[in-house]
Design a protein around this motif. Structure first.
Motif, PDB file in Angstrom:
ATOM      1  N   ASP A  34     -14.920  -1.207  -1.911  1.00 29.49           N
ATOM      2  CA  ASP A  34     -13.802  -2.552  -2.615  1.00 29.49           C
ATOM      3  C   ASP A  34     -13.691  -3.733  -1.695  1.00 29.49           C
ATOM      4  N   GLU A  35     -12.820  -4.725  -2.022  1.00 28.06           N
ATOM      5  CA  GLU A  35     -13.077  -5.521  -0.847  1.00 28.06           C
ATOM      6  C   GLU A  35     -11.453  -5.802  -0.698  1.00 28.06           C
ATOM      7  N   PHE A  36     -10.281  -4.425  -0.795  1.00 23.57           N
ATOM      8  CA  PHE A  36      -9.662  -4.733  -0.160  1.00 23.57           C
ATOM      9  C   PHE A  36      -9.448  -3.616   0.731  1.00 23.57           C
ATOM     10  N   PHE A  37      -9.680  -2.307   0.890  1.00 27.46           N
ATOM     11  CA  PHE A  37      -9.106  -1.089   1.895  1.00 27.46           C
ATOM     12  C   PHE A  37      -9.724  -1.271   2.788  1.00 27.46           C
ATOM     13  N   ASN A  38     -11.224  -1.509   2.501  1.00 24.68           N
ATOM     14  CA  ASN A  38     -12.340  -1.746   3.387  1.00 24.68           C
ATOM     15  C   ASN A  38     -12.209  -3.153   4.030  1.00 24.68           C
ATOM     16  N   PHE A  78       1.589  -3.907  -6.056  1.00 25.75           N
ATOM     17  CA  PHE A  78       0.064  -3.608  -6.878  1.00 25.75           C
ATOM     18  C   PHE A  78       0.181  -2.285  -7.669  1.00 25.75           C
ATOM     19  N   GLN A  79      -0.702  -1.831  -8.319  1.00 28.13           N
ATOM     20  CA  GLN A  79      -1.380  -0.679  -8.914  1.00 28.13           C
ATOM     21  C   GLN A  79      -3.020  -0.518  -9.118  1.00 28.13           C
ATOM     22  N   PRO A  80      -3.409  -0.270  -8.048  1.00 19.57           N
ATOM     23  CA  PRO A  80      -4.420  -0.109  -7.882  1.00 19.57           C
ATOM     24  C   PRO A  80      -5.370   0.837  -9.087  1.00 19.57           C
ATOM     25  N   LEU A 120      -0.900  -1.665   3.257  1.00 22.47           N
ATOM     26  CA  LEU A 120      -1.086  -1.361   4.470  1.00 22.47           C
ATOM     27  C   LEU A 120      -1.448  -0.508   4.873  1.00 22.47           C
ATOM     28  N   ASP A 121       0.043   0.425   4.951  1.00 16.57           N
ATOM     29  CA  ASP A 121       0.503   1.315   5.403  1.00 16.57           C
ATOM     30  C   ASP A 121      -0.499   2.446   5.794  1.00 16.57           C
ATOM     31  N   LEU A 122      -1.098   2.739   4.407  1.00 15.93           N
ATOM     32  CA  LEU A 122      -1.746   4.028   3.713  1.00 15.93           C
ATOM     33  C   LEU A 122      -3.432   3.167   4.577  1.00 15.93           C
ATOM     34  N   THR A 123      -3.579   2.926   4.581  1.00 15.33           N
ATOM     35  CA  THR A 123      -5.113   1.854   5.621  1.00 15.33           C
ATOM     36  C   THR A 123      -4.718   2.162   6.775  1.00 15.33           C
ATOM     37  N   PRO A 138      -9.979 -13.989   6.757  1.00 14.09           N
ATOM     38  CA  PRO A 138      -8.652 -13.265   6.257  1.00 14.09           C
ATOM     39  C   PRO A 138      -8.257 -13.006   4.538  1.00 14.09           C
ATOM     40  N   LEU A 139      -8.076 -14.307   4.091  1.00  6.71           N
ATOM     41  CA  LEU A 139      -7.903 -14.427   2.677  1.00  6.71           C
ATOM     42  C   LEU A 139      -8.180 -16.046   2.441  1.00  6.71           C
ATOM     43  N   THR A 140      -8.484 -16.838   1.169  1.00  6.57           N
ATOM     44  CA  THR A 140      -8.224 -17.318   1.019  1.00  6.57           C
ATOM     45  C   THR A 140      -6.978 -18.453   0.600  1.00  6.57           C
ATOM     46  N   VAL A 141      -6.845 -19.386   0.057  1.00  7.78           N
ATOM     47  CA  VAL A 141      -5.776 -20.756  -0.023  1.00  7.78           C
ATOM     48  C   VAL A 141      -5.610 -19.793  -1.447  1.00  7.78           C
ATOM     49  N   ASP A 142      -6.170 -19.760  -1.888  1.00  6.65           N
ATOM     50  CA  ASP A 142      -5.932 -18.553  -3.233  1.00  6.65           C
ATOM     51  C   ASP A 142      -5.857 -17.502  -3.508  1.00  6.65           C
TER      52      ASP A 142
END
Length: 326
Positions: free
Chosen positions: A164-168, A190-192, A230-233, A267-271
């Motif tokens: 995935d593109e979130f936790f990783n 969020f509701q992963p 983020l805490d869980l990650t 890290p993140l885009t403006v969008d």
């Protein structure tokens, strides 16, 4: 004894992608023959072991070229469009891929006599959103349902799984950065949803689940705030980084300043910062109408804690299997 999908042909656009691979695996398990449509079929050979010999056939298709769509859907009983991008690159713009191409797939599938069409969109799709990603997803949904009124649209929340593109992404960030960005105080919800559950839902649709013409919202069994995720990650990656609170305007400025960098290391885009201003969870209307995973036959969606810790272990200071060494 033949399996349910045997002798049925499914074309999966974006088959080599994160979500597409899960869909291919679930359809193959049910016996469907699969035309795995992707831009680089020469690099998609790893899909074939998901089925029996000859069951999965990678083919070349670029959604920006209608002729390749025609060739890919010819003779198909089911078409799944799992193509999506998180950030534009060159001619692969949000509007080109999420809106125009989505409409072309639906129109050409209808003309080819395809029986069922599944379109993968995203929770938060809205024509009034300030995020181009969300607007293009909404435009794509409208184009799909106009051209193929019996299509079923799936809107997942953030999708988790081994690639995935979130936790990783945030675990990798925690490995090298002394702080992690906490945007908007980390209050966005969020509701992963597990990528395998999305594949299961598509497999069920292929066999008759779901109501034609509806939009289903897919979320897992739990809701989390951005900070909680983020805490869980950090816990599962064995890290303990401090958080840097960033107001949305500061986060947008930072994202704008990193615009020249490749998307893979930004890290993140403006969008994406704009998207963080809205919760990404299944709506009350979808729950009350049964337009959820349960409505597609996935009664017990997978929890984040059942999957994510295993693949984040590689980000621990001592790597995989560190717990065996004490």
């Amino acid at each position: 004894m033949s399996r349910i999908g045997e002798d049925k042909l499914a074309t999966v656009f974006g088959a080599s992608g994160f979500v597409g691979r899960a869909i291919v695996a679930k359809l193959a398990k049910r016996g469907w023959r699969i035309r795995a449509a992707c831009r680089r079929p020469d690099l998609a050979g790893y899909l074939q072991p998901m089925g029996t010999v000859g069951q999965i056939h990678p083919v070349q298709a670029n959604l920006r070229y209608p002729n390749s769509i025609h060739a890919a859907v010819a003779g198909a009983d089911l078409v799944v469009n799992a193509v999506g991008i998180l950030a534009p690159t060159g001619k692969q713009t949000f509007r080109a891929i999420h809106a125009k191409a989505a409409g072309d797939v639906a129109r050409i599938s209808a003309e080819a006599g395809v029986a069922r069409l599944v379109h993968i969109s995203a929770i938060g799709a809205s024509t009034t959103s300030r995020a181009r990603y969300a607007r293009s997803k909404a435009e794509g949904e409208a184009a799909v349902l106009q051209a193929f009124p019996n299509a079923i649209v799936l809107r997942p929340s953030i999708v988790f799984g081994a690639e995935d593109e979130f936790f990783n992404r945030f675990a990798a960030m925690a490995r090298i950065s002394p702080v992690l960005p906490l945007i908007g105080r980390g209050r966005t919800k969020f509701q992963p949803v597990y990528v395998g559950d999305i594949g299961e839902a598509v497999g069920n649709i292929a066999e008759g689940s779901g109501e034609a013409g509806l939009v289903y919202e897919l979320g897992g069994p739990e809701q989390f705030t951005f900070r909680q995720l983020l805490d869980l990650t950090q816990t599962w990656a064995g890290r303990d980084r401090a958080y840097l609170n960033l107001p949305f305007w500061v986060a947008k400025l930072q994202a704008a300043l990193t615009w020249p960098l490749p998307n893979s290391i930004r890290p993140l885009t403006v969008d994406q910062v704009r998207l963080l201003k809205s919760d990404n969870i299944v709506s009350d209307d979808a729950r009350s109408d049964g337009r959820t995973l349960a409505g597609l036959g996935v009664a017990n969606p997978t929890a984040v804690s059942a999957i994510v810790p295993d693949y984040l272990e590689r980000f621990r200071p001592k790597g995989y299997f560190a717990h065996y060494r004490g």
